[in-house]
Write an enzyme that holds these catalytic residues in place. Structure first.
Site, PDB file in Angstrom:
ATOM      1  N   CYS A   1       0.813  -1.221   0.000  1.00  0.00           N
ATOM      2  CA  CYS A   1       0.000   0.000   0.000  1.00  0.00           C
ATOM      3  C   CYS A   1       0.847   1.272   0.000  1.00  0.00           C
ATOM      4  O   CYS A   1       0.534   2.233  -0.714  1.00  0.00           O
ATOM      5  CB  CYS A   1      -0.993  -0.002   1.149  1.00  0.00           C
TER       6      CYS A   1
ATOM      7  N   ASP B   1      -7.262   5.577  -2.132  1.00  0.00           N
ATOM      8  CA  ASP B   1      -7.041   4.379  -1.327  1.00  0.00           C
ATOM      9  C   ASP B   1      -6.518   3.233  -2.195  1.00  0.00           C
ATOM     10  O   ASP B   1      -7.197   2.789  -3.115  1.00  0.00           O
ATOM     11  CB  ASP B   1      -8.371   3.979  -0.683  1.00  0.00           C
TER      12      ASP B   1
ATOM     13  N   HIS C   1      -6.128   0.140  -1.345  1.00  0.00           N
ATOM     14  CA  HIS C   1      -6.530  -1.163  -0.821  1.00  0.00           C
ATOM     15  C   HIS C   1      -7.685  -1.784  -1.594  1.00  0.00           C
ATOM     16  O   HIS C   1      -8.695  -2.214  -1.033  1.00  0.00           O
ATOM     17  CB  HIS C   1      -6.882  -1.045   0.663  1.00  0.00           C
TER      18      HIS C   1
END
Length: 413
Positions: A78, A271, A273
């Site tokens: 990430c 993001d 993820h």
């Protein structure tokens, strides 16, 4: 007391999922990388700007890193993806400008690609998940491995900044100068020397013409022990008002996010993820109608600034020397002057009592510099690892398992 982060929008480890409330209905302005918007009067323009940012996420199915390594970065990549997004935004600014907007193409669109679209795809190619892309997950992970950070181990803000700094040395097309400000101090003369240097006969010398390389500036910071000190909230929100702003990389322990805006006390972020299939490189290079929507996040996600992990890196882009001079003035007036505890300091020259750095060496760092990465599994401990000449600090191994902590970051109402 429930310390669960308050999150609006989406966050998932396996697929995309969106919620309609992307921006709060408020009279307060929204700041998005130096641009001000009104949710009430400019919502469409705001959404258009947000979705135009390059969104880079976990991928699965790429060639094994190093030949025998992982074929997905799920659970560990990430922060590497956040670093890719910062560089991507810097290069968009360099080549296409702040007003560039992404326009999705339909399958029945028969027009030829415009010059800006061709350039955009060339930039996107730099981040594809293949070993010979300059800023691929392969290149970043192996750069970390060459400096003692095993492939599959989580990076922190300082580590990713150092890896990108090294990789930029091999990116001759973009000619990007990457500087990582250590010890919470920005040294003006060192940055100007870096941006005005050119390579001749294997050595870096100051350009006789004073040519300026575009600057990507990282400022790694540690703003508290286990949680961020509210004293810094005002200054952190001001970061997004700078025209040179590339946002903030940070997140929560072992869960990196790329923050690109702010509204009230909520940070807007991209993001990483979401685990997506790898892009087919052959289709990418041969199909003019290639579907690039997987590189754009349609809906903003928000997080309260109080939930921000104290280990972060501020990111800025200065296209010209005058941009950098302007940034120095803005940063001093808005973030340093009259602040009891500023985020960082600005100095014209390196203090004499500091170790002298080699101006153009990417291997030399101050012995007093600190790695601000958290040790996974011990997020309540501040880790201050003194650097040697190695630009990467070896942290405790993180074992990636099926129930990775990313799964715990669920959509909250």
């Amino acid at each position: 007391m429930d310390n669960t982060p308050i999150v609006y929008g989406f966050d998932t480890g396996t697929c995309s999922s969106y919620e309609s409330i992307d921006f709060p209905y408020t009279e307060e302005p929204v700041w998005l990388l130096g641009r001000q918007y009104s949710v009430i009067h400019q919502l469409d323009e705001l959404r258009d700007d947000f979705r135009s940012k390059i969104w880079i996420t976990y991928r699965r199915g790429f060639s094994a890193i190093g030949g025998t390594g992982p074929t997905s970065d799920y659970g560990w990549g990430c922060m590497l993806r956040c670093g890719q997004m910062v560089v991507a935004q810097a290069l968009i600014l360099k080549h296409l400008g702040r007003d560039w907007r992404w326009t999705p193409r339909s399958q029945d669109d028969e027009r030829e690609l415009s010059e800006s679209e061709l350039l955009y795809f060339r930039l996107l190619n730099l981040f594809l998940d293949k070993k010979n892309s300059p800023y691929s997950i392969h290149q970043i992970a192996q750069m970390g491995a060459s400096e003692g950070k095993p492939v599959g181990q989580w990076f922190g803000p300082n580590t990713i900044a150092q890896a990108l700094k090294k990789l930029s040395m091999y990116d001759h097309w973009n000619n990007l100068a990457v500087h990582v400000a250590l010890d919470n101090v920005v040294i003006i003369n060192e940055i100007k020397q870096l941006c005005k240097a050119e390579k001749r006969n294997g050595q870096h010398i100051l350009s006789p013409k004073g040519n300026w390389k575009s600057l990507l500036l990282f400022i790694p910071l540690r703003l508290g022990l286990t949680e961020i000190n509210p004293l810094y909230f005002k200054s952190l929100k001001a970061i997004f008002k700078f025209q040179q702003s590339l946002g903030i990389i940070g997140g929560r322990p072992n869960h990196a996010l790329y923050f690109i805006g702010v509204v009230e006390n909520q940070l807007l972020y991209l993001d990483p993820h979401t685990t997506q299939p790898i892009v087919d490189y052959e289709e990418f290079t041969s199909n003019p109608l290639f579907d690039d929507s997987s590189y754009h996040q349609e809906t903003a996600a928000r997080m309260d600034i109080s939930q921000l992990d104290p280990s972060i890196a501020l990111c800025f882009y200065c296209h010209t020397e005058s941009d950098f001079d302007n940034w120095c003035s803005l940063a001093y007036n808005a973030l340093i002057d009259n602040e009891k505890q500023p985020l960082f300091e600005i100095s014209k020259e390196r203090p004499k009592n500091w170790q002298q750095a080699t101006s153009f060496s990417d291997n030399t760092q101050s012995l007093n510099s600190l790695d601000y990465d958290l040790i996974p599994g011990a997020s309540n401990v501040i880790t201050l690892n003194h650097h040697s000449k190695e630009p990467f600090t070896i942290l405790e191994d993180r074992i990636v398992v099926g129930n990775d902590s990313d799964e715990e970051f669920e959509l909250l109402g």
